[in-house]
Scaffold this active site. Structure first.
Site, short mmCIF file in Angstrom:
data_model
loop_
_atom_site.label_atom_id
_atom_site.label_comp_id
_atom_site.label_asym_id
_atom_site.label_seq_id
_atom_site.Cartn_x
_atom_site.Cartn_y
_atom_site.Cartn_z
N LYS A 1 20.76 15.40 35.65
CA LYS A 1 21.83 14.52 35.18
C LYS A 1 22.26 13.53 36.26
O LYS A 1 22.84 12.49 35.94
CB LYS A 1 23.01 15.35 34.69
CG LYS A 1 22.65 16.12 33.42
CD LYS A 1 23.85 16.81 32.79
CE LYS A 1 23.48 17.43 31.46
NZ LYS A 1 22.63 18.62 31.61
C1 LIG Z 1 21.77 19.03 30.52
C2 LIG Z 1 20.60 19.86 30.90
C3 LIG Z 1 19.50 20.06 30.02
C4 LIG Z 1 19.48 19.50 28.60
O1 LIG Z 1 19.36 18.09 28.58
P1 LIG Z 1 19.73 17.27 27.26
O2 LIG Z 1 19.63 15.84 27.64
O3 LIG Z 1 21.13 17.68 26.89
O4 LIG Z 1 18.74 17.66 26.21
C5 LIG Z 1 18.43 20.80 30.47
N1 LIG Z 1 18.41 21.36 31.70
C6 LIG Z 1 19.44 21.20 32.58
C7 LIG Z 1 19.37 21.85 33.91
C8 LIG Z 1 20.56 20.44 32.21
O5 LIG Z 1 21.58 20.30 33.09
#
Ligand SMILES: *Cc1c(COP(=O)(O)O)cnc(C)c1O
Length: 460
Positions: free
Chosen positions: A112
């Site tokens: 993220k």
């Molecule tokens: C947020 C997250 C996901 C999922 O991603 P999306 O874009 O919500 O599908 C997967 N793995 C980790 C470690 C995350 O922080």
């Protein structure tokens, strides 16, 4: 480029308006009016670019000509990725028969950061132009909150309020949030659950006079700029793995929760990136897998797992894909979403389900297989992966050569890693001394009034 809503109720707006709007005012999600495309020759050229150079190339056609921010993009990109600890930003490594795309070299060790470092810079730039202020409010179960805090810490014109459930996030996640002492960062621990936090956020966003007076903004993956930043690493990884040969198609495996990351992969494909399939990897919370298998999108109950960032009930970004699946028919999207709200489900025709299945390969992965995959990847390839990444690797078991997205650093989910391989993950430098740093956090009752009063105290 102009932006429209999946529900058809927003007359076309510019890129910066779309970023500031976040959720469309008609309750839908914003999308570009058309999808820019890239030809084979350009793809070949792109494969020789650095991540930052490529980011500018990929993002420029999505911006609005004549807006000031468009000219500032190279500088925005430079600043956004200067905080990453790896020179390639998102490197690709080999792990047995698969490739692993490492997306965890940012400040909070989860993918993220790629989007939220960019969004933080973008917000600051847009706000400085209009001399505006923005107060970001969000609830988190861990990853999003810390990435958001690190994306906007110290930025002019922005305050960020992040609510987490007191004592119910991992110690590392808690410290990654509460040890950020910048004056514009406000951590709130509520004596309650993550759901309590979310309903407080909802209550404050629904209080329109409060929302407008304090200009509340959201940071979840409904913001278009988050998707845009994530398209870049799909293109980058394709170039690294294929050497830029446009004849070579690849499979990506994406650990999925809110459908944000995998939707960015879908956009890359629609732009012309040679993608064969997108493996949609979920844990037991499998609403998306059930949709791909049955054509019915039905809300279930959230079950906690060892890959908590994928423990979701509704995938907010799925509406963006639905818009394309339903041939950009905003009225049909509106109907489906209305039905979801009223009855907890909607369905598409068998022809539409089959169309989706041509692109997405749905795979649900249980906890024993997740732990086994962490172990076999360590023992077989000497690579330690976190449980989210392991879900994607396991989901791609029928696709050798797939590029599997590593969405978090193994140290961030040390307990599951320890359970799987009997040893701890090495701790990256950014976590050194984390547990000893001073912290700041306000503990409040799970009551919208308490949070509202705290925000007033800070902002007035
Ligand atoms: C947020 C997250 C996901 C999922 O991603 P999306 O874009 O919500 O599908 C997967 N793995 C980790 C470690 C995350 O922080």
């Amino acid at each position: 480029m102009r932006y429209v809503s999946t529900r058809g109720g927003v007359s076309p707006i510019s890129f910066s308006q779309a970023v500031m709007m976040g959720l469309a005012t008609d309750g839908g999600l914003l999308l570009p009016e058309r999808i820019p495309t890239v030809d084979a020759e350009r793809l070949r050229q792109w494969s020789r670019l650095s991540f930052q150079e490529l980011a500018v190339e990929v993002m420029t056609p999505f911006m609005t000509r004549g807006e000031r921010v468009t000219g500032q993009l190279p500088e925005l990109v430079r600043r956004s990725f200067a905080t990453f600890s790896h020179p390639e930003i998102t490197p690709v490594i080999r792990a047995g028969e698969h490739w692993i795309l490492e997306l965890f070299h940012g400040p909070t060790l989860a993918f993220k950061d790629v989007a939220l470092q960019f969004l933080g810079n973008l917000f600051e730039t847009l706000l400085s132009e209009e001399q505006g202020r923005l107060n970001i409010l969000g609830a988190t179960s861990g990853d999003t909150g810390s990435a958001a805090i690190h994306g906007v810490r110290g930025r002019a014109g922005i305050h960020v309020f992040i609510i987490h459930p007191h004592g119910r996030v991992s110690p590392i996640q808690e410290r990654q949030m509460t040890s950020v002492l910048d004056a514009n960062v406000h951590n709130i621990a509520i004596r309650g659950s993550f759901d309590d936090g979310q309903s407080i956020v909802k209550a404050l966003f629904n209080d329109l006079p409060f929302k407008q007076a304090y200009r509340l903004g959201a940071v979840n993956s409904i913001n278009w700029a988050r998707i845009l930043a994530q398209i870049v690493y799909f293109v980058h990884a394709w170039g690294r793995v294929t050497g830029g040969d446009p004849e070579k198609r690849v499979v990506f495996s994406v650990p999925t929760g809110n459908f944000g990351d995998i939707f960015a992969g879908y956009m890359a494909m629609r732009m012309g990136l040679p993608v064969e399939r997108l493996v949609l990897a979920t844990n037991r919370n499998d609403i998306l897998v059930r949709f791909m298998e049955s054509g019915v999108y039905r809300i279930g109950t959230v079950q906690p797992t060892i890959s908590p960032s994928m423990d979701i009930q509704i995938s907010s970004n799925f509406e963006r894909y639905l818009y394309y699946l339903l041939d950009e028919d905003a009225e049909a999207v509106r109907d489906a979403m209305g039905r979801l709200q009223r009855e907890g489900l909607f369905a598409v025709s068998e022809a539409k389900r089959a169309q989706a299945a041509e692109i997405f390969v749905p795979r649900r992965v249980g906890e024993p297989q997740t732990l086994d995959r962490i172990r076999s990847t360590w023992e077989g390839c000497g690579v330690l992966v976190d449980p989210h990444t392991a879900v994607g690797l396991e989901a791609a078991r029928d696709f050798p050569e797939a590029i599997c997205l590593a969405t978090a650093h193994p140290a961030k989910f040390g307990e599951a890693v320890q359970q799987a391989v009997g040893r701890e993950s090495p701790v990256p430098a950014s976590l050194d001394g984390l547990m000893e740093r001073p912290t700041r956090c306000r503990i409040l009752d799970p009551d919208p009034e308490a949070v509202r009063a705290f925000m007033r105290e800070v902002l007035d």
